[in-house]
Design a protein around this motif. Sequence first.
Motif, PDB file in Angstrom:
ATOM      1  N   PHE A   1      18.183  -2.466  -4.394  1.00 43.17           N
ATOM      2  CA  PHE A   1      16.745  -2.569  -4.579  1.00 43.17           C
ATOM      3  C   PHE A   1      16.153  -1.159  -4.592  1.00 43.17           C
ATOM      4  CE2 PHE A   1      17.934  -6.722  -3.082  1.00 43.17           C
ATOM      5  CZ  PHE A   1      17.121  -7.574  -3.805  1.00 43.17           C
ATOM      6  N   PHE A   2      15.294  -0.901  -5.580  1.00 39.49           N
ATOM      7  CA  PHE A   2      14.700   0.416  -5.799  1.00 39.49           C
ATOM      8  C   PHE A   2      13.198   0.349  -5.509  1.00 39.49           C
ATOM      9  CE2 PHE A   2      18.598   0.288  -8.044  1.00 39.49           C
ATOM     10  CZ  PHE A   2      19.067   1.587  -8.196  1.00 39.49           C
ATOM     11  N   TYR A   3      12.723   1.190  -4.593  1.00 41.69           N
ATOM     12  CA  TYR A   3      11.328   1.157  -4.157  1.00 41.69           C
ATOM     13  C   TYR A   3      10.668   2.518  -4.438  1.00 41.69           C
ATOM     14  CZ  TYR A   3      12.954  -2.966  -1.606  1.00 41.69           C
ATOM     15  OH  TYR A   3      13.495  -4.184  -1.283  1.00 41.69           O
ATOM     16  N   ASP A   4       9.650   2.490  -5.285  1.00 39.98           N
ATOM     17  CA  ASP A   4       8.891   3.701  -5.577  1.00 39.98           C
ATOM     18  C   ASP A   4       7.821   3.906  -4.516  1.00 39.98           C
ATOM     19  OD1 ASP A   4      10.454   3.810  -7.787  1.00 39.98           O
ATOM     20  OD2 ASP A   4       8.870   3.481  -9.248  1.00 39.98           O
ATOM     21  N   VAL A   5       7.929   4.989  -3.772  1.00 41.40           N
ATOM     22  CA  VAL A   5       7.010   5.270  -2.671  1.00 41.40           C
ATOM     23  C   VAL A   5       5.810   6.032  -3.218  1.00 41.40           C
ATOM     24  CG1 VAL A   5       6.778   6.322  -0.396  1.00 41.40           C
ATOM     25  CG2 VAL A   5       8.958   5.315  -1.087  1.00 41.40           C
ATOM     26  N   SER A   6       4.591   5.590  -2.866  1.00 38.53           N
ATOM     27  CA  SER A   6       3.403   6.081  -3.565  1.00 38.53           C
ATOM     28  C   SER A   6       2.293   6.578  -2.643  1.00 38.53           C
ATOM     29  CB  SER A   6       2.830   4.971  -4.446  1.00 38.53           C
ATOM     30  OG  SER A   6       2.511   3.822  -3.653  1.00 38.53           O
ATOM     31  N   ILE A   7       2.606   6.909  -1.392  1.00 45.53           N
ATOM     32  CA  ILE A   7       1.573   7.410  -0.472  1.00 45.53           C
ATOM     33  C   ILE A   7       1.040   8.750  -0.970  1.00 45.53           C
ATOM     34  CG2 ILE A   7       1.256   8.430   1.796  1.00 45.53           C
ATOM     35  CD1 ILE A   7       1.023   5.497   1.910  1.00 45.53           C
TER      36      ILE A   7
ATOM     37  N   SER B   1       0.817  -1.208   0.000  1.00 45.73           N
ATOM     38  CA  SER B   1       0.000   0.000   0.000  1.00 45.73           C
ATOM     39  C   SER B   1       0.852   1.260   0.000  1.00 45.73           C
ATOM     40  CB  SER B   1      -0.924   0.022   1.223  1.00 45.73           C
ATOM     41  OG  SER B   1      -1.812  -1.064   1.214  1.00 45.73           O
ATOM     42  N   ILE B   2       2.092   1.117   0.414  1.00 48.24           N
ATOM     43  CA  ILE B   2       2.982   2.265   0.536  1.00 48.24           C
ATOM     44  C   ILE B   2       3.830   2.446  -0.721  1.00 48.24           C
ATOM     45  CG2 ILE B   2       4.986   3.140   1.825  1.00 48.24           C
ATOM     46  CD1 ILE B   2       3.778   1.850   4.315  1.00 48.24           C
ATOM     47  N   MET B   3       4.166   1.331  -1.369  1.00 45.41           N
ATOM     48  CA  MET B   3       5.050   1.359  -2.531  1.00 45.41           C
ATOM     49  C   MET B   3       4.380   0.679  -3.706  1.00 45.41           C
ATOM     50  SD  MET B   3       8.505   0.313  -0.489  1.00 45.41           S
ATOM     51  CE  MET B   3       8.940   1.171   1.021  1.00 45.41           C
ATOM     52  N   ASN B   4       4.499   1.308  -4.890  1.00 45.08           N
ATOM     53  CA  ASN B   4       3.798   0.756  -6.053  1.00 45.08           C
ATOM     54  C   ASN B   4       4.708   0.011  -7.010  1.00 45.08           C
ATOM     55  OD1 ASN B   4       5.197   2.797  -7.335  1.00 45.08           O
ATOM     56  ND2 ASN B   4       3.411   4.085  -7.704  1.00 45.08           N
ATOM     57  N   LYS B   5       5.998  -0.026  -6.730  1.00 44.47           N
ATOM     58  CA  LYS B   5       6.912  -0.709  -7.649  1.00 44.47           C
ATOM     59  C   LYS B   5       8.205  -1.021  -6.929  1.00 44.47           C
ATOM     60  CE  LYS B   5       9.347  -0.027 -12.065  1.00 44.47           C
ATOM     61  NZ  LYS B   5       9.652   0.946 -13.153  1.00 44.47           N
ATOM     62  N   VAL B   6       8.804  -2.175  -7.249  1.00 47.34           N
ATOM     63  CA  VAL B   6      10.116  -2.524  -6.730  1.00 47.34           C
ATOM     64  C   VAL B   6      10.912  -3.146  -7.879  1.00 47.34           C
ATOM     65  CG1 VAL B   6       9.240  -4.734  -5.867  1.00 47.34           C
ATOM     66  CG2 VAL B   6      11.417  -3.851  -5.034  1.00 47.34           C
ATOM     67  N   SER B   7      12.160  -2.740  -8.006  1.00 49.07           N
ATOM     68  CA  SER B   7      13.055  -3.314  -9.003  1.00 49.07           C
ATOM     69  C   SER B   7      14.432  -3.462  -8.369  1.00 49.07           C
ATOM     70  CB  SER B   7      13.124  -2.423 -10.248  1.00 49.07           C
ATOM     71  OG  SER B   7      13.546  -1.116  -9.911  1.00 49.07           O
ATOM     72  N   TYR B   8      15.366  -4.042  -9.083  1.00 48.28           N
ATOM     73  CA  TYR B   8      16.685  -4.234  -8.505  1.00 48.28           C
ATOM     74  C   TYR B   8      17.755  -4.161  -9.585  1.00 48.28           C
ATOM     75  CZ  TYR B   8      16.081  -9.029 -10.218  1.00 48.28           C
ATOM     76  OH  TYR B   8      15.861 -10.118 -11.014  1.00 48.28           O
ATOM     77  N   ILE B   9      18.980  -3.892  -9.141  1.00 50.54           N
ATOM     78  CA  ILE B   9      20.166  -3.908 -10.000  1.00 50.54           C
ATOM     79  C   ILE B   9      21.228  -4.735  -9.292  1.00 50.54           C
ATOM     80  CG2 ILE B   9      22.033  -2.543 -11.018  1.00 50.54           C
ATOM     81  CD1 ILE B   9      20.097  -0.227 -11.280  1.00 50.54           C
ATOM     82  N   LYS B  10      21.687  -5.777  -9.957  1.00 49.41           N
ATOM     83  CA  LYS B  10      22.770  -6.597  -9.408  1.00 49.41           C
ATOM     84  C   LYS B  10      24.100  -5.974  -9.840  1.00 49.41           C
ATOM     85  CE  LYS B  10      21.125 -10.573 -11.056  1.00 49.41           C
ATOM     86  NZ  LYS B  10      20.993 -12.045 -11.286  1.00 49.41           N
ATOM     87  N   LEU B  11      24.903  -5.575  -8.865  1.00 53.54           N
ATOM     88  CA  LEU B  11      26.195  -4.969  -9.174  1.00 53.54           C
ATOM     89  C   LEU B  11      27.152  -6.058  -9.656  1.00 53.54           C
ATOM     90  CD1 LEU B  11      26.585  -2.512  -6.149  1.00 53.54           C
ATOM     91  CD2 LEU B  11      25.644  -2.050  -8.427  1.00 53.54           C
TER      92      LEU B  11
END
Length: 403
Positions: A397-403, A66-76
């Motif tokens: 890990f990248f989290y788009d916050v959507s509140i 409910s707080i975040m609408n997307k999660v993605s990641y980048i492996k270094l």
Amino acid sequence: MDQYILFFVSLCFSLFFTSCKRSGESLVEKHSDHKFIAEDSSIKGNSLVPVDIEFFKSEEGLPFDSIMNKVSYIKLETTVNNLIGEVNQIVFAKDRIIVMDMFVSKTITVYDMQGKFQNKIGRIGQGPEEYVSLSYITLTPDSSQVVITDMGSQSIKYYTINGNFVKSDRLPFWFSSCDFISNEIISGYFSGGNMIHSELNSTLIVSDLKGKVIYSDYPSYYSNKFFSSTSMPLRKFNNNVFFNPSYNDTVFQLTTNGLFPKYKINLVGYSPLKIYNGITNDELDEQKKKQPFFAGDIIELKNTAIFSIFGSKPGWVPFFVYSKEKKTTYMCNGVLYNPLFYFFGTPIARYGDNTAVSVGSPNLILHLTPELYRLGKKWEIDNLLNGLTEDSNPVLFFYDVSI
């Protein structure tokens, strides 16, 4: 467990305190009377934002989804010339990710936005183009160069993002972290106070590059029995520098004119930690055992701000998101559906407008493999685990916050 998952602070939040020298007046401080607080016309909305936090009421909080609408990641990418033990700081410059590992590999490494290794910046050593130690990195105001605070040589060193050495300037004061407020104005912090000019005992000093002091604040109470400090009192988001004195309940924005109080953290039902002359590490630890506290961990986004609060009770420790539009604080209750939310620890950086970045260690990811497959889509988890070993570099890990 079913699809409702509560995961624990040992997996999520890494409250790491440095054993640097320590700052601060009493944290029960009347900020409105503070000498250097400024009303700065360049800051929109000239009012302090109260962030009221009711702790340990997880049943009233919101799930991750409910707080975040997307999660993605980048492996270094991991190569023989590019091994990172841990990630202490991340800055983004255009299409590059710049990672500092302060303690293990003692390197600054550059990747593209797909995680492919590009180059290193400088190296540890005693030479004029080398750094003796790492404690903080930032970008010049135009984002063209990486600037290292090198306490070991008491200098700030400039490099291009491609890794070419540019110059080295003497630090005007004893700083463990140093950031730009403008092209010519820097803010510097050291928790033991200034050790170069004895008349300035301040932990925070704002000066020009030649050492002309514009203002200073927050005296040090360092002693041989008190050297506790929070991890990063200085933080920069979208060219704005924020300052949180160690174990304080107020976050300031730094300007060329003075300190501007930005957020006031109110832990409902609890008093702030008290730091005073003569305090010892043991006395502070006793306070921390009895109550939750704000340790300065904040990510300032365009639409929201994220605060991590730590406390004495074991188990899930929620984080809180302040919505600037709704002027409301929301708590995450630990419930998740997307398994990648397992890796949302204390955020380490901001990316773009509304994305918070956390770091996942390969060991933790591999340890959670059965649970990831149970909750997630097989092809998604296969992609995450593909090529990952215990010796791999961390995953962002990248989290788009959507509140």
